[in-house]
Enzyme design. Structure first.
Site, PDB file in Angstrom:
ATOM      1  N   GLU A 128       9.493  -4.374  10.323  1.00 15.95           N
ATOM      2  CA  GLU A 128       9.987  -3.102   9.778  1.00 15.95           C
ATOM      3  C   GLU A 128      10.568  -2.209  10.872  1.00 15.95           C
ATOM      4  O   GLU A 128       9.919  -1.956  11.898  1.00 15.95           O
ATOM      5  CB  GLU A 128       8.825  -2.382   9.056  1.00 15.95           C
ATOM      6  N   ASP A 130      -1.109  -6.049  -0.189  1.00 15.41           N
ATOM      7  CA  ASP A 130      -1.434  -5.473   1.119  1.00 15.41           C
ATOM      8  C   ASP A 130      -2.933  -5.284   1.294  1.00 15.41           C
ATOM      9  O   ASP A 130      -3.607  -4.777   0.400  1.00 15.41           O
ATOM     10  CB  ASP A 130      -0.782  -4.078   1.243  1.00 15.41           C
ATOM     11  N   ASP A 159       0.840  -1.204   0.000  1.00 20.33           N
ATOM     12  CA  ASP A 159       0.000   0.000   0.000  1.00 20.33           C
ATOM     13  C   ASP A 159       0.877   1.257   0.000  1.00 20.33           C
ATOM     14  O   ASP A 159       0.384   2.377  -0.073  1.00 20.33           O
ATOM     15  CB  ASP A 159      -1.002  -0.007   1.159  1.00 20.33           C
ATOM     16  N   SER A 160       2.198   1.060   0.041  1.00 21.32           N
ATOM     17  CA  SER A 160       3.127   2.179  -0.168  1.00 21.32           C
ATOM     18  C   SER A 160       2.884   2.799  -1.541  1.00 21.32           C
ATOM     19  O   SER A 160       3.360   3.897  -1.827  1.00 21.32           O
ATOM     20  CB  SER A 160       4.585   1.693  -0.057  1.00 21.32           C
ATOM     21  N   GLU A 165      -1.212  -5.526   8.441  1.00 20.23           N
ATOM     22  CA  GLU A 165      -0.412  -4.876   9.494  1.00 20.23           C
ATOM     23  C   GLU A 165      -1.077  -5.079  10.857  1.00 20.23           C
ATOM     24  O   GLU A 165      -2.295  -4.964  10.978  1.00 20.23           O
ATOM     25  CB  GLU A 165      -0.282  -3.373   9.202  1.00 20.23           C
ATOM     26  N   LYS A 200      -1.143  -9.394   2.918  1.00 20.61           N
ATOM     27  CA  LYS A 200      -0.365  -8.979   4.104  1.00 20.61           C
ATOM     28  C   LYS A 200      -1.228  -8.022   4.928  1.00 20.61           C
ATOM     29  O   LYS A 200      -1.878  -7.143   4.373  1.00 20.61           O
ATOM     30  CB  LYS A 200       0.943  -8.296   3.687  1.00 20.61           C
TER      31      LYS A 200
HETATM   32  O1  KIV Z   1       3.661  -1.161   1.612  1.00 20.90           O
HETATM   33  C1  KIV Z   1       4.844  -1.549   1.568  1.00 20.90           C
HETATM   34  O2  KIV Z   1       5.585  -1.275   0.614  1.00 20.90           O
HETATM   35  C2  KIV Z   1       5.349  -2.346   2.675  1.00 20.90           C
HETATM   36  C3  KIV Z   1       6.822  -2.602   2.719  1.00 20.90           C
HETATM   37  C4  KIV Z   1       7.551  -1.371   3.065  1.00 20.90           C
HETATM   38  C5  KIV Z   1       7.166  -3.715   3.618  1.00 20.90           C
HETATM   39  O3  KIV Z   1       4.603  -2.763   3.490  1.00 20.90           O
END
Ligand code: KIV
Length: 259
Positions: free
Chosen positions: A177, A79, A40-41, A110, A108
């Site tokens: 992280e 994510d 989600d970055s 969080e 994934k």
């Molecule tokens: O969203 C992302 O890119 C991440 C990585 C930094 C692990 O979660």
């Protein structure tokens, strides 16, 4: 690597990079990288937001599909965006369904506290789930910014405790992280599932970086980033050569023209 069961500890480190689009996915398909994270970055890297909070499930699904189109054979983790595992079981299931139907091999999520039941239900539904602890960017407001986590003894113990809970819930791997090496090492020692670090030192099973950071495209200068290429400079050079040839009427030449 094709399935979550291939995510195992071995003498060889697991490599993972982010990817958000078809073109880079095609390049990664030609590489030997073990896995791709549609993070989600992308909210920050692709859309220019200050954080990841504005990313929604449909956006994640669209980018996941684009990455899958380019990287047919890779293990792709998508994510679950901000609050998508916090709006109840139905919402979480539907979100995970969208990501998996878009081509994700795993999702994934969080954090852990308060979403144990949802994590378990997703695992029971046959969805490989990766955890994410330490600096969890979706929690940056309550964490007080993007900062190293686990320096204080209580936070150190809490992150270790949460990692154990994730493993007990059946999560197949954890991204850790921005934590001190000592904490990463301890989590690695206490758990059996592979730990993938970003700013977590060497004593983990693999590493993940944002592709734009490692290629030198973003100019981000966090301590844990290393630029392995300088694509920003190369891109500017290419654009400037194009401008100069257009202005000098060197481009297009006969070669690029239809007679
Ligand atoms: O969203 C992302 O890119 C991440 C990585 C930094 C692990 O979660």
């Amino acid at each position: 690597m094709k399935y979550a069961k291939d995510f195992i500890r071995s003498h060889k480190k697991i490599t993972m990079v982010t990817c958000y689009d078809f073109t880079f996915a095609k390049i990664l398909e030609e590489s030997s990288v073990d896995s791709i994270l549609v993070g989600d970055s992308l909210g920050m890297v692709v859309y220019g937001h200050d954080d990841t909070l504005g990313v929604d499930v449909d956006t994640m699904a669209k980018h996941t599909a684009a990455v899958r189109n380019g990287a047919r054979s890779k293990f792709i983790i998508a994510d679950m965006p901000f609050l998508s595992a916090r709006k109840g079981m139905t919402f979480a299931m539907e979100a995970a369904h969208k990501l998996m139907s878009a081509g994700a091999s795993a999702i994934k999520i969080e954090g852990v506290i308060g979403q144990e039941e949802i994590l378990k239900a997703l695992v029971n539904a046959g969805i490989p789930v990766m955890g994410h602890l330490g600096l969890t960017p979706q929690y940056y407001q309550s964490l007080g910014g993007f900062r190293v986590q686990g320096k204080q003894a209580e936070v150190h113990q809490e992150i270790l405790r949460q990692a154990k809970i994730l493993e007990a819930l059946g999560i197949f791997s954890i991204v850790l992280e921005c934590v001190p090496n000592k904490l990463a090492k301890e989590i690695h020692q206490h758990l059996e599932i592979p730990i993938i670090g970003i700013g977590a030192g060497q004593e983990v099973d693999g590493q993940v970086l944002v592709l734009h950071d490692l290629l030198g495209l973003s100019g981000a200068n966090f301590k844990f980033i290393k630029e392995f290429s300088d694509l920003k400079t190369k891109t500017l050079e290419g654009i400037s050569s194009y401008i100069s040839e257009v202005n000098q009427e060197l481009f297009p030449s006969d070669k690029e023209s239809f007679q």
